[in-house]
Each structure stands twice: as structure tokens, then as C-alpha cells.
Design an enzyme around this catalytic site. Structure first.
Site, PDB file in Angstrom:
ATOM      1  NE  ARG A   3      22.373  61.021  42.804  1.00  0.00           N
ATOM      2  CZ  ARG A   3      22.689  59.816  42.203  1.00  0.00           C
ATOM      3  NH1 ARG A   3      22.263  59.164  43.142  1.00  0.00           N
ATOM      4  NH2 ARG A   3      23.980  59.329  41.369  1.00  0.00           N
ATOM      5  CG  HIS A  38      27.168  60.436  38.441  1.00  0.00           C
ATOM      6  ND1 HIS A  38      27.739  59.955  37.092  1.00  0.00           N
ATOM      7  CD2 HIS A  38      26.379  60.372  39.393  1.00  0.00           C
ATOM      8  CE1 HIS A  38      26.490  58.145  38.092  1.00  0.00           C
ATOM      9  NE2 HIS A  38      26.541  58.896  38.806  1.00  0.00           N
ATOM     10  CG  HIS A  91      30.344  59.236  40.032  1.00  0.00           C
ATOM     11  ND1 HIS A  91      32.051  58.353  40.555  1.00  0.00           N
ATOM     12  CD2 HIS A  91      29.474  58.107  40.697  1.00  0.00           C
ATOM     13  CE1 HIS A  91      31.565  57.613  41.000  1.00  0.00           C
ATOM     14  NE2 HIS A  91      30.190  57.067  40.347  1.00  0.00           N
ATOM     15  NE  ARG A 143      28.835  59.641  44.240  1.00  0.00           N
ATOM     16  CZ  ARG A 143      27.358  58.883  42.940  1.00  0.00           C
ATOM     17  NH1 ARG A 143      26.763  59.501  42.911  1.00  0.00           N
ATOM     18  NH2 ARG A 143      27.519  57.623  43.485  1.00  0.00           N
TER      19      ARG A 143
END
Ligand code: SIN
Length: 515
Positions: A385, A350, A243, A289
Site C-alpha cells: 500500500r 502495520h 511499517h 514501504r
């Protein structure tokens, strides 16, 4: 002897929904968690939200965003299932059945927000504690369901399989299958098997194998280790998501600063107040991300500064406190007032995009074994993701896995005799456990982290293999405890990730190789 229709391992959102769905279909279900509290796992730490549907949205638009974020490495049938079925299941289960209190506007319509790489505002939320709100509602149902028995403080340490545990030598010729798990009662120290027609792994992620993670303490990669030892196929293990924004403090724990903050207009800046993400992607602070995390990493290196900053202080302070109360309170406790100053942030581990390979119904390659939630690899996330897809994936796959398991739960399933468990007698030395954990975390963080080289990966594999030999010897002699189980699982999972990452030659998404 404990014998049950369905055993679910893990009480996060995925485990709870799978259990409730199977129980609704008449199955008797036991759900175990190794933690003291039934609310455990990463669900309650998910701040941002869950994808629902935007005002001008369509399943095709969502599919495009997911595949783009996933660097084109997603499994299309899985993405289709998520995009086609997701919003109906959110409505049917979370909104209507569990009555989750999502934020609404003055017309009582669901409030929609955005996050990185979304082309629409399509995420519903409950302030900045969406996961906690959802889990609290769903857990009430889990605990009150007449067909479900919840056992806290119970750690599964091996899956029962025909090939490993049956005393019948000829079972080796049967199709590999799982028939439950060996379990430790953490409080009494008793070890016993739970025989199950169908077993559903919902043990969550592996964040704790990294030095810095947003995940809670219990995310020690147990499910991957259990499945790996039992012979279930795992894949995409090289795809570990970092993250971009977690609060930078001197402590090693990393508190999540939700991507929803960037969705609401927060900007990433360096220590001189300069925006830098436009250099790396046209979407700037709202790029996918992996790109944002690497942009931050590079900026820190270029500037020789230990963090970058996230600034939302240009927004109205009352609005900030109302929209992000958890983050506001946490930062205030660390001496930062987010309504008037930028937040120091750094990336941290994350989410695990890889896992135990499953089909559209959550079935693994091992008969009678399912996997749902972060421990599973459905193929939705590909190499990276898209934000706020994980809770949705939990709901969709857990629902279908619960349904499928209940349909396949037969009264004449085969349960062989197993060898009795003989526990060792030595107390585990906590100093050894602590030092082994430090080695695992440092090795994974430094060598299997945000930026990889083949040399670092090879080094990681060598260190971890050596450590595993030591830990296995120690495991054979030590009295079984949750600490011992977690250490053994974590080194196994770290090796699986490091080895798969070493072998994955194509640099893609979160697997970023610089040589
Ligand atoms: C966040 O709030 O940034 C985390 C949400 C997610 O990982 O999907």
C-alpha cells in the site's frame, strides 16, 4: 427479535461513513463495536494524513504512484475509482460535512505534505494525529444521527447465512447469502441474533496476530474469520504490510513514527550515523514501504544492531514540536528528545493489504454482505500500500457501500428461522488463552513476517492448524466471552494468512520470499 435494515460491524472511519451514508438515505442502521469506547480501531492511530490533491497533481499521477508502490499487482478499476472520486469525497464529506480540522497555512489553504513513494505533496493532515481528528468529527455525527443506533460492548461472533443457520433445509439450494449476525453482549453475557437486510463488515485489520504491530488491541482479524467461516471469498492474504519505522523500546508494543516525518526531511541512519537507504532504492528514505522495511531489516542484520535510527533533529525544534506533537510527547515519555537526537526505530506489522474481496461498491461474493475498510480487499493496494491511501479508501468505499446497501435494502428480504444458540457453561482458563496468543503471535512474526521461506510458511501452517484444533475444542466447552471470540477468530485468520502465503508462489511487494 432485533431486525434492522442495515447492520454495520465496526465503528472506525469506514464503518461510520457507511452507516451515516445509508442512514442519510432513509435506512435504519445498527452499528456495533466490541469495544467499550465507540472510538475504536486503527483509524485514530493513523498519524500521517489522507491523500487529497497536490498543486500540480492529477488522478493519473496518483494512479501511477499507487500502481508502482503496489508492485503492479493493483486492480486498475479500483485504483481509477480512488483517484477519480477521492478528492471530491474528501471535500464533500470530511471538509464540508464533518468539518474536520485539517492544518492550514497563513492563507487558510490546506497544508500539503508528502510520504514515501509519492511524486507530489498531496497529503492533508492534522498535525500527526490525522486519524484521531477525523474520527472524532465523524463519530459525533454517527452518535447523533436519528436513524442510527450504536451498541458498544457487542461482539459479533458469526455471520448468519442461509447455508449455516437456517432451519429450512432447502435453503442450501439458494444463492449463499448473509442475513445478519450472532452477537454477544459482552457485559451481560447475553447472546442474540441481529437480523439485517444488509450487513456491512468494517472490523479493521489483524495486527494483533503478530508479535509487533502498530495496531490497537482490538485488531484481532475478526472480520476475516467471520467471512471465511461464512464462505465469502478472501484474497491477497499474503500481502501484510510492515511499517518501516516504529519506536524501538524493550516493550513489545510498537508506537508508530509517521512516514510523514521522512516526507518532511527525516533521514534513516545506522548506529554510526551513516545513511543506508540509497543502497536499496533511488528514492532513499522515501522509497516504497516494503523496500524501506527490508532495507532496515538487512541493515540491522549486517550491523548486528537491534534497531536503526530516524533523524529529524536537523530541523528547527519549535517546528518539530508543532508539526509532530504526538510523536514528540510519546518519545519524551520514553526518554528520547527527537529535537536533539535520532529516534531508534524498527519495522512492525502495520496494515493488511489483502482481505475480503469486494467490487467497486464494497459487495463481497456473499449476497447481502459488504466489507469496507482494512478488512476488505478492494484491489487498490495490490502487493503493497502507498502511504496515506487507507483513510481515502475508507471514505470512498464506505460511501459507495453505504449508498449501494441502502438501495438494495428491501422490505421483503427473506429471514429464515434459525437454530437457537446454546451457550456452554465452563469458564475459559485465562492461562490457556494467554499461551495460545503467544503461540499465534510468535508463529506469525517469525514464520510469516517481513522475510518468508517456504519452509517457515509450512511450519507456521502446521503449528496453527494444530492450535486451531485445540482452540475449537475449548470454544465448544467455554462460556462465550469477548476473549474467547477473539482467540478463535485470530487463529482462524492466522491460518488463512499463513496458508494463502504458503500457496502464493510469486514473490511480490510485501510478500517477500527468499527461496
Ligand atoms: C504513517 O503516518 O506513516 C502511517 C500512514 C499510513 O499508513 O498510511
Amino acid at each position: 427479535m432485533v431486525k434492522i435494515d442495515i447492520l454495520v460491524i465496526g465503528t472506525g472511519l469506514a464503518g461510520a461513513i457507511a452507516a451515516i451514508t445509508a442512514a442519510d438515505n432513509g435506512c435504519k442502521v445498527i452499528v456495533i463495536t466490541k469495544t467499550e469506547n465507540v472510538i475504536s480501531g486503527s483509524t485514530a492511530h493513523a498519524q500521517g494524513g489522507i491523500i487529497y490533491k497536490g498543486l500540480k497533481d492529477s488522478p493519473e499521477k496518483l494512479k501511477k504512484d499507487i500502481i508502482q508502490a503496489g508492485a503492479g499487482n493493483c486492480w486498475e478499476p479500483a485504483v481509477d475509482q480512488l483517484c477519480q472520486k477521492g478528492s471530491n469525497l474528501v471535500e464533500k464529506l470530511l471538509i464540508e460535512r464533518f468539518k474536520v480540522d485539517f492544518d492550514r497555512n497563513e492563507y487558510n489553504e490546506l497544508e500539503l505534505t508528502s510520504e514515501g513513494a509519492h511524486s507530489e505533496r498531496r497529503i492533508i493532515h492534522s498535525k500527526d494525529k490525522t486519524g484521531e481528528t477525523i474520527q472524532t468529527s465523524v463519530t459525533k455525527e454517527l452518535q447523533n444521527h436519528p436513524n442510527i443506533r450504536v451498541l458498544t460492548n457487542h461482539s459479533a461472533f458469526d455471520l448468519l447465512t442461509l447455508s449455516h443457520h437456517s432451519t429450512n433445509l432447502n435453503d442450501i439450494y439458494e444463492k449463499p447469502a448473509c442475513f445478519g449476525a450472532l452477537v454477544l453482549d459482552n457485559l451481560s453475557g447475553t447472546i442474540f441474533p441481529i437480523y439485517a437486510n444488509e450487513t456491512i463488515l468494517a472490523t479493521g485489520g489483524l495486527g494483533q496476530i503478530y508479535q509487533h504491530t502498530t495496531n490497537p488491541k482490538e485488531t484481532t482479524g475478526d472480520g476475516i474469520a467471520l467471512a471465511w467461516r461464512a464462505g465469502a471469498r478472501c484474497f491477497n492474504l499474503q500481502y501484510v504490510q510492515f511499517h518501516p519505522t516504529t519506536l524501538y523500546t524493550e516493550r513489545s508494543e510498537r508506537f508508530l513514527i509517521s512516514e510523514a516525518m521522512r516526507g518532511e526531511g527525516a533521514e534513516l541512519i545506522d548506529q554510526n550515523g551513516m545513511q543506508f537507504m540509497n543502497k536499496y532504492h533511488k528514492l532513499g528514505s522515501l522509497a516504497p514501504r516494503d523496500i524501506v522495511a527490508r532495507g532496515i531489516h538487512q541493515t540491522m542484520l549486517d550491523n548486528g544492531h537491534p534497531c536503526v535510527y530516524l533523524n529529524i533533529s536537523h530541523k528547527n525544534s519549535i517546528w518539530i514540536k508543532d508539526r509532530f506533537p504526538t510523536i514528540y510527547e510519546h518519545c519524551i515519555a520514553s526518554g528520547i528528545d527527537i529535537t536533539s537526537e535520532p529516534i531508534p526505530v524498527v519495522p512492525a506489522e502495520h496494515y493488511f493489504c489483502g482481505g475480503i474481496g469486494v467490487n467497486l461498491r464494497g459487495r463481497t461474493s456473499l449476497q447481502r454482505l459488504y466489507a469496507v475498510g482494512e478488512v476488505a480487499c478492494t484491489g487498490v493496494h495490490g502487493a503493497n500500500r502507498l502511504a496515506s491511501t487507507s483513510l481515502l479508501e475508507n471514505v470512498v468505499w464506505a460511501y459507495y457501500a453505504g449508498l449501494d446497501a441502502s438501495k438494495h435494502c428491501r422490505s421483503d428480504s427473506y429471514f429464515p428461522e434459525i437454530y437457537p444458540w446454546i451457550d456452554a457453561t465452563e469458564d475459559a482458563d485465562p492461562a490457556l488463552i494467554a499461551q495460545d496468543w503467544t503461540t499465534i503471535k510468535n508463529t506469525m512474526w517469525n514464520y510469516v513476517g517481513l522475510i518468508r521461506t517456504r519452509g517457515r510458511l509450512l511450519r507456521a501452517r502446521t503449528i496453527l492448524r494444530h492450535l486451531q484444533t485445540e482452540i475449537e475444542q475449548f470454544y465448544l466447552k467455554a462460556k462465550m466471552t469477548r476473549d474467547v471470540i477473539e482467540l478463535r477468530n485470530s487463529v482462524q485468520t492466522a491460518i488463512a494468512v499463513a496458508s494463502a502465503t504458503y500457496e502464493a508462489r510469486v514473490s511480490c511487494g510485501t510478500h517477500f520470499l527468499i527461496d
